[in-house]
Design an enzyme around this catalytic site. Structure first.
Site, short mmCIF file in Angstrom:
data_model
loop_
_atom_site.label_atom_id
_atom_site.label_comp_id
_atom_site.label_asym_id
_atom_site.label_seq_id
_atom_site.Cartn_x
_atom_site.Cartn_y
_atom_site.Cartn_z
CG HIS A 173 -52.66 -37.19 -27.55
ND1 HIS A 173 -51.61 -38.07 -27.68
CD2 HIS A 173 -52.57 -36.69 -26.30
CE1 HIS A 173 -50.92 -38.09 -26.55
NE2 HIS A 173 -51.47 -37.27 -25.70
CG ASN B 16 -51.42 -37.32 -19.45
OD1 ASN B 16 -51.22 -37.72 -20.59
ND2 ASN B 16 -51.03 -36.13 -19.05
CG ASN C 56 -47.34 -38.67 -20.05
OD1 ASN C 56 -46.34 -39.22 -19.62
ND2 ASN C 56 -47.38 -37.37 -20.30
#
Length: 186
Positions: free
Chosen positions: A19, A66, A112
């Site tokens: 990520h 997010n 997200n």
């Protein structure tokens, strides 16, 4: 002024995870030019530099993935950065490790961080570099997968995709994005 945004999660525990590949590209760019993230505002860490007669911001949101838009939007407003001058770099499950894809606009594709940016900016029309992290080949949940590190066997591909992405960012500082896309999307 241009703004290059790498998406990721703050903190040591996320440092080398899939990520955080957007953060890794920002680190590569900073390292190449001996710059550092010396400013902190809007829930982000950033560098404001001058290169090729242009002001450039290199940004790592510190909001967690997010909520990335909560950092980018106020920074854009504060510095009067046009949406055409934003480039967002992030991980993509639908591309294999080592592959990058540049796009002028698009949806969030279930990401997200991108969803947050679209929601805060009110548009899908911003430049992106998607970096492949692949999908789990076992039953590992996606959340666990993107928060895990790359296996040793994939390290060379990961480093190559970071280098290519940084090269594409640098090319964008000198040439129109559609030309950069033609050079790097193959």
């Amino acid at each position: 002024m241009k703004c290059i945004v790498g998406l990721g999660n703050p903190g040591k525990k996320y440092h080398h995870t899939r990520h955080n590949i957007g953060f890794m590209v920002i680190d590569e760019l900073l390292s190449r030019h001996h710059w550092s993230l010396n400013k902190s505002k809007f829930n982000g860490k950033y560098a404001l530099e001058h290169d090729l007669g242009e002001k450039i911001i290199f940004l790592k949101p510190q909001t967690y993935m997010n909520l990335s838009g909560e950092c980018l939007y106020p920074l854009m407003k504060y510095y009067h950065i046009d949406i055409d001058d934003i480039l967002v770099i992030y991980d993509d499950l639908d591309l294999p490790v080592g592959k990058i894809r540049l796009r002028q606009k698009g949806g969030h594709g279930g990401h997200n961080g991108i969803r947050s940016i679209i929601d805060h900016l009110g548009t899908k029309d911003f430049k992106r570099i998607r970096i492949g992290v692949g999908r789990p080949t076992n039953s590992m949940p996606i959340v666990d997968y993107v928060l895990s590190t790359f296996p040793k066997a994939k390290q060379e591909d990961v480093h190559e995709s970071i280098k290519k992405s940084a090269d594409a960012c640098e090319a964008w500082l000198k040439a129109p994005f559609n030309e950069v896309m033609n050079e790097f999307n193959h």
